[in-house]
Design a protein around this motif. Structure first.
Motif, short mmCIF file in Angstrom:
data_model
loop_
_atom_site.label_atom_id
_atom_site.label_comp_id
_atom_site.label_asym_id
_atom_site.label_seq_id
_atom_site.Cartn_x
_atom_site.Cartn_y
_atom_site.Cartn_z
N CYS A 1 0.82 -1.21 0.00
CA CYS A 1 0.00 0.00 0.00
C CYS A 1 0.85 1.27 0.00
O CYS A 1 1.04 1.89 -1.04
CB CYS A 1 -0.88 -0.08 1.24
SG CYS A 1 -2.01 1.28 1.45
N ILE B 1 -13.21 8.86 -5.13
CA ILE B 1 -13.51 7.45 -4.99
C ILE B 1 -12.90 6.87 -3.72
O ILE B 1 -13.57 6.21 -2.93
CB ILE B 1 -12.99 6.65 -6.22
CG1 ILE B 1 -13.84 6.98 -7.45
CG2 ILE B 1 -12.98 5.15 -5.96
CD1 ILE B 1 -15.26 6.46 -7.42
N SER B 2 -11.63 7.18 -3.51
CA SER B 2 -10.94 6.49 -2.42
C SER B 2 -11.15 7.16 -1.07
O SER B 2 -10.90 6.55 -0.04
CB SER B 2 -9.45 6.37 -2.73
OG SER B 2 -8.87 7.65 -2.82
N ASP C 1 -2.51 13.37 -12.20
CA ASP C 1 -2.85 11.95 -12.42
C ASP C 1 -2.88 11.67 -13.92
O ASP C 1 -3.45 12.47 -14.68
CB ASP C 1 -4.24 11.69 -11.80
CG ASP C 1 -4.54 10.21 -11.63
OD1 ASP C 1 -4.39 9.44 -12.60
OD2 ASP C 1 -4.95 9.83 -10.52
N ILE D 1 -4.75 9.76 -15.32
CA ILE D 1 -6.16 9.53 -15.67
C ILE D 1 -6.98 10.74 -15.25
O ILE D 1 -6.76 11.31 -14.17
CB ILE D 1 -6.70 8.27 -14.93
CG1 ILE D 1 -5.94 7.02 -15.37
CG2 ILE D 1 -8.20 8.10 -15.15
CD1 ILE D 1 -6.36 5.74 -14.66
N ASP E 1 6.76 11.54 -10.50
CA ASP E 1 6.33 12.61 -9.59
C ASP E 1 7.47 13.25 -8.82
O ASP E 1 7.41 14.44 -8.49
CB ASP E 1 5.27 12.06 -8.61
CG ASP E 1 4.10 11.47 -9.37
OD1 ASP E 1 3.18 12.21 -9.70
OD2 ASP E 1 4.15 10.26 -9.69
N PHE F 1 0.84 7.10 -6.81
CA PHE F 1 2.22 7.47 -7.14
C PHE F 1 3.23 6.82 -6.20
O PHE F 1 4.40 6.70 -6.52
CB PHE F 1 2.38 9.00 -7.10
CG PHE F 1 2.35 9.58 -5.71
CD1 PHE F 1 1.15 9.80 -5.06
CD2 PHE F 1 3.52 9.87 -5.05
CE1 PHE F 1 1.13 10.30 -3.76
CE2 PHE F 1 3.52 10.38 -3.76
CZ PHE F 1 2.31 10.59 -3.12
N1 LIG Z 1 -13.61 2.79 -3.22
C1 LIG Z 1 -12.42 2.47 -2.70
N2 LIG Z 1 -11.83 3.26 -1.77
C2 LIG Z 1 -10.63 2.94 -1.26
C3 LIG Z 1 -9.97 1.73 -1.62
C4 LIG Z 1 -10.62 0.90 -2.60
O1 LIG Z 1 -10.10 -0.16 -2.99
N3 LIG Z 1 -11.82 1.29 -3.09
N4 LIG Z 1 -8.76 1.40 -1.07
C5 LIG Z 1 -8.27 2.15 0.10
C6 LIG Z 1 -6.79 2.01 0.16
S1 LIG Z 1 -6.11 0.68 0.96
C7 LIG Z 1 -5.97 2.92 -0.38
S2 LIG Z 1 -4.28 2.66 -0.38
C8 LIG Z 1 -6.49 4.18 -0.91
C9 LIG Z 1 -5.81 4.54 -2.23
O2 LIG Z 1 -6.36 5.68 -2.71
P1 LIG Z 1 -5.87 6.30 -4.09
O3 LIG Z 1 -4.42 6.44 -4.11
O4 LIG Z 1 -6.69 7.49 -4.32
O5 LIG Z 1 -6.27 5.14 -5.08
P2 LIG Z 1 -5.68 4.55 -6.43
O6 LIG Z 1 -6.91 4.35 -7.22
O7 LIG Z 1 -4.77 3.43 -6.14
O8 LIG Z 1 -4.77 5.62 -7.11
C10 LIG Z 1 -5.23 6.88 -7.48
C11 LIG Z 1 -4.68 7.35 -8.76
O9 LIG Z 1 -3.28 7.28 -8.83
C12 LIG Z 1 -2.97 7.36 -10.21
N5 LIG Z 1 -1.58 7.02 -10.41
C13 LIG Z 1 -1.04 5.80 -10.54
N6 LIG Z 1 0.29 5.89 -10.67
C14 LIG Z 1 0.61 7.20 -10.63
C15 LIG Z 1 1.83 7.93 -10.69
O10 LIG Z 1 2.91 7.38 -10.82
N7 LIG Z 1 1.76 9.28 -10.58
C16 LIG Z 1 0.58 9.94 -10.43
N8 LIG Z 1 0.61 11.25 -10.31
N9 LIG Z 1 -0.59 9.27 -10.40
C17 LIG Z 1 -0.58 7.92 -10.45
C18 LIG Z 1 -3.96 6.43 -10.86
O11 LIG Z 1 -4.19 6.81 -12.20
C19 LIG Z 1 -5.19 6.60 -9.99
O12 LIG Z 1 -6.17 7.39 -10.58
O13 LIG Z 1 -7.89 4.11 -1.12
C20 LIG Z 1 -8.63 3.60 -0.02
N10 LIG Z 1 -10.03 3.77 -0.37
#
Ligand SMILES: Nc1nc2c(c(=O)[nH]1)N[C@H]1C(S)=C(S)[C@@H](COP(=O)(O)OP(=O)(O)OC[C@H]3O[C@@H](n4cnc5c(=O)[nH]c(N)nc54)[C@H](O)[C@@H]3O)O[C@H]1N2
Ligand SMILES: Nc1nc2c(c(=O)[nH]1)N[C@H]1C(S)=C(S)[C@@H](COP(=O)(O)OP(=O)(O)OC[C@H]3O[C@@H](n4cnc5c(=O)[nH]c(N)nc54)[C@H](O)[C@@H]3O)O[C@H]1N2
Ligand code: SF4
Ligand SMILES: [Mo]
Length: 785
Positions: free
Chosen positions: A191, A229-230, A252, A254, A273, A408
């Motif tokens: 993570c 979303i997260s 991002d 995306i 990044d 990232f």
């Molecule tokens: N609905 C929902 N919510 C969650 C979770 C879930 O599975 N579902 N999981 C939970 C957990 S454990 C976690 S760790 C968090 C994670 O939360 P987030 O980090 O917000 O989730 P991700 O979707 O893994 O990644 C977000 C974005 O990072 C972008 N990304 C990927 N690689 C890179 C990069 O190298 N640079 C940049 N700038 N962007 C990049 C992707 O395109 C993606 O849109 O969410 C938590 N909340």
């Protein structure tokens, strides 16, 4: 397995479902247990009168939604011994999501496991027979004992994941396997290893989130994460910040649900990044936009590093806080915290220049490599945009970087990326005040909690198995041979990188046990599957830093069939292995042990259901007081140097990068990144029919129009994403939502749904900080034959 099926939950139409759940993937409106003083959700007297209450007389129970998410408080209405409804409790400021509400459905889901299952066909075939618990316990006891007798206790490996942050799960497993003599386990966080490896040494502690300050900010950068979303539970705070006139920038590849709502979308190449942040640092230093006063008062930027040893200079070698600086008033080297000095950030022209550098100079030397033209070339972001966001960020009154546990971080340079962002924020003075900071959505770790039962010290700890190289480790029996694997609260077959290697490992290990609520992808490759109870079926407490609350988990109904809680399973095994009464503690006593250091009592928790332990106006590192020993941000990281890496955060192109021009990049010229979805928390919930109502029903593969055209792929086509590691199948969504050259893959799809995107993900080990490199994966895509 399905004979107990009794799905009293009405089938929901799409519209009714959305109404109930209050949120959809696109229209995010819910908030979570974040504002502690909330009274939201209460109906007026008139509304109460108007609608006859179908739940009148129902028994009410409270619990929490416990995966690695926001831990919403949930309320169940029980009628005739069954859960008639689960809703977001009134303690939240707003509704829990559809997944949380599904906890009611899950208590009656015909797909739940009801009895222990013993494999009868090949691993992966899905052929099992139901057995009695007594037989299951006999088998576990026999297999554990055989393993201990033949290759020692280290040959039993247990692995846990993020499925349940309650105190009666992970901690209980640790206690059991410690009692057994110290079983082996895996090392490596899937993570957010990047935050731990950077924020702990640099700012002194992690898990200090800024969620309570978002609304007050003027400028928020969601850097490589998708809070809509997260972190949907508090995404409305970002929207409020924008309504107040603030700017919201999303970085991002995306155009995510967050980017779609943001003021600006910046599209970097994945994994670059750290270069982007260094370029921003160069601009703020060159243009003198950084906060010199804060930098001198609260950071080690002026502290001296010896050019000969490469180490920071201490006045007293036994005092790790005795850093020294060059005082321009006295022209002497003095302790950094001496009163009345004027410390030099740059040493040129001083007598110290020959022998020393300041940490500030070392950071600048890294930043200097990334002028905006070089950064444009490396990151794929126009130089003018880099310059503008650097200036805007530095000059904003209150500016915040949201890291969450972002995508990232799950790259080769993830730790460097976190580190450079921490530098940028500290140099700009954007830490420790209202509306600013760096948000590690790991939560708040200001309140210590206890262990439900005592965890004995292991005299002979086993060598750890690198989680990302689990397949190789098992196949090569290096660092050890594994005879029995016990997996709980996680799903290695969907979440660990390089699924084909994980599969080979599960096939090779002679006896694999999975404890879960469903026949998960990992259970499918297990010898013995144990049915465990779920939310509202299990008593306990959740007192974890992920949310700002401590919550009581009440049991409302029995789990389906003969399911048992993780605690009950370990308790029975403890009796069989003769661990005395270590596991026969009453639940109230165990909960009290967890609560003891928090100051919250069990009686208080029983009365209130949940207690907020974080102030509504909580500000991490308040007034610039960092949690390091020196109380300043320490930019030079000894642990990185010890591991053979640069002690100052840096950037170098990753091994798996589409611009490398090597054989790999020629064969697999597209970057791929992972994203979480509304449908699931990782693989949890992804199997629920309930989620089909409002979510994608097959893996979506986001691909840019030009990349799709070049491959003859049209929107809606069935496609396969592949590399040397494996294949992932899905439906193409073609458009401009994704940077050209990058493909977006969804996290969490099951083996039974066609297989996880982890079939292709990078299993590199070990990067700086031990980051998971799933977002540093090259692939090719083709139309399904
Ligand atoms: N609905 C929902 N919510 C969650 C979770 C879930 O599975 N579902 N999981 C939970 C957990 S454990 C976690 S760790 C968090 C994670 O939360 P987030 O980090 O917000 O989730 P991700 O979707 O893994 O990644 C977000 C974005 O990072 C972008 N990304 C990927 N690689 C890179 C990069 O190298 N640079 C940049 N700038 N962007 C990049 C992707 O395109 C993606 O849109 O969410 C938590 N909340
Ligand atoms: N391809 C890809 N891989 C990823 C990611 C990605 O974005 N893409 N993200 C990474 C991240 S950030 C994370 S945090 C990890 C998460 O990876 P995991 O921790 O493996 O998460 P889940 O897949 O949700 O697995 C949780 C399991 O626990 C089970 N469970 C729930 N409650 C209980 C309980 O009380 N007892 C027991 N015994 N089991 C229970 C659930 O049913 C589920 O099967 O995945 C990582 N892997
Ligand atoms: S899945 Fe996450 S957002 Fe949804 S209710 Fe559970 S904790 Fe809250
Ligand atoms: Mo995570």
């Amino acid at each position: 397995m399905k004979e107990h099926a009794e799905t009293t939950m009405p089938a929901l139409s799409r519209r009714a479902f959305v109404g109930t759940a209050a949120v959809t993937a696109g229209a995010v409106a819910a908030t979570s247990l974040v504002g502690c003083g909330s009274t939201g959700g209460k109906k007026t007297d008139k509304q109460e009168e108007a609608a006859a209450d179908p739940y009148e007389g129902a028994q009410i129970f409270y619990s929490t939604c416990p995966p690695e998410c926001q831990h919403h408080n949930l309320k169940a209405y029980v009628i005739d011994g069954k859960i008639a409804k689960v809703e977001s409790s009134e303690l939240n400021d707003c509704a829990a999501c559809a997944r949380g509400i599904a906890r009611g459905f899950m208590t009656k889901d015909p797909d739940r496991l009801t009895k222990p299952l013993l494999r009868t066909g090949d691993k992966g075939s899905g052929e099992f027979k139901e057995i009695e618990w007594s037989e299951a316990f006999d088998l576990i006891q026999e297999k554990f004992q055989d393993a201990i007798d033949t290759d020692g206790v280290h040959s039993i490996c247990y692995v846990t994941g993020s499925g349940n942050f309650g105190a009666m799960h992970g901690p209980i497993a640790s206690a059991f396997f410690a009692h057994l003599g110290g079983a082996s386990t895996t090392v490596g966080s899937l993570c957010c290893a990047g935050t731990s490896a950077a924020e702990v040494p640099i700012y002194g502690q992690r898990f200090l989130d800024t969620r309570n300050q978002i609304e007050k900010s003027n400028y928020v950068i969601a850097w490589g994460n998708n809070p809509a979303i997260s972190k949907q539970g508090y995404f409305q705070r970002f929207e409020k910040m924008m309504e107040n006139g603030g700017k919201f920038v999303v970085i991002d590849p995306i155009c995510t649900e967050s980017a779609a709502k943001a003021s600006e979308w910046i599209q970097p190449w994945p994994g670059t990044d750290a270069a982007l942040a260094l370029a921003m640092i160069k601009i703020v230093i060159d243009e003198d936009l950084f906060d010199k006063e804060f930098t001198l008062a609260h950071t080690c930027a002026p502290c001296l590093v010896d050019k000969t040893t490469g180490e920071p200079v201490l006045q007293d070698k036994d005092d790790p806080t005795s850093f020294v600086v060059f005082d321009t008033k006295s022209n002497e080297i003095v302790r950094h915290d001496k009163e009345g000095i004027e410390a030099a950030l740059k040493l040129d022209g001083t007598s110290a220049a020959e022998q020393y550098n300041t940490e500030f100079e070392l950071i600048y030397a890294e930043a200097e490599k990334w002028d905006s033209a070089a950064a444009e070339a490396e990151c794929g972001v126009p130089a003018a945009d880099i310059e503008r966001i650097a200036r805007e960020y530095a000059q904003a009154d209150k500016a915040m970087i949201i890291q969450n546990m972002g995508g990232f971080m799950r790259t080769e340079n993830g730790t460097n990326a976190v580190g450079t962002q921490l530098y940028l924020a500290a140099l700009c003075g954007h830490v420790g005040h209202e509306g600013d900071g760096i948000s590690d959505a790991g939560g708040v770790n200001e309140v210590k909690t206890g262990s439900p039962i005592e965890v004995p010290k292991v005299e002979d700890p086993a060598p750890s198995i690198p989680r990302f190289k689990f397949g190789e480790a098992i196949l090569n029996e290096n660092p050890l041979k594994v005879n029995v694997l016990y997996s709980m609260t996680g799903n290695p077959m969907t979440q660990w990188p390089n699924t084909n290697m994980v599969k080979k490992a599960l096939e090779k290990i002679p006896f694999v046990i999975t404890a879960d609520q469903y026949l998960t992808s990992t259970a499918l490759y297990s010898d013995l599957v144990l049915p465990v109870t779920g939310v509202f079926e299990t008593e306990g407490v959740l007192a974890n830093h992920r949310s700002h609350w401590i919550q009581l988990c009440e049991k409302a109904v029995d789990g389906p069939g003969e399911s048992k809680s993780d605690f009950e399973i370990f308790s029975e095994l403890a009796t069989r292995f003769g661990f005395g009464d270590a596991f026969s503690k009453p639940m109230d006593e165990m909960i009290s042990n967890v609560l003891e250091p928090t100051g919250v009592t069990l009686d208080e928790l029983k009365e209130k259901h949940a207690v907020c332990v974080v102030d509504d106006n909580y500000i991490p590192f308040k007034d610039g007081e960092f949690k390091t020993k020196s109380k300043k941000a320490e930019f030079w990281v000894a642990a990185w140097k010890k591991d053979g890496f640069n002690p100052i955060a840096t950037y170098a192109r990753a091994e798996e990068d589409a611009r490398n021009g090597d054989e790999l990049a020629q064969k697999y010229p597209l970057f791929s990144v992972q994203r979480k979805t509304y449908r699931s928390v990782h693989s949890t919930f992804n199997n629920l029919e309930w989620m089909n109502e409002v979510c994608d029903q097959a893996p979506v593969i986001l691909i840019n129009t030009a990349d799709a055209e070049a491959r003859g792929i049209k929107d809606g086509d069935k496609v396969v994403v592949f590399n040397d590691r494996g294949e992932h199948h899905g439906i193409a969504e073609v458009g401009e939502r994704i940077k050209q050259g990058v493909v977006g893959l969804q996290n969490g799809w099951w083996e039974q749904q066609g297989g996880s995107s982890s079939y292709v993900t990078n299993d590199k080990w070990k990067t700086l900080g031990g980051t998971h490199c799933c977002n540093q994966t090259l692939i090719e895509v083709k139309k399904e034959a």
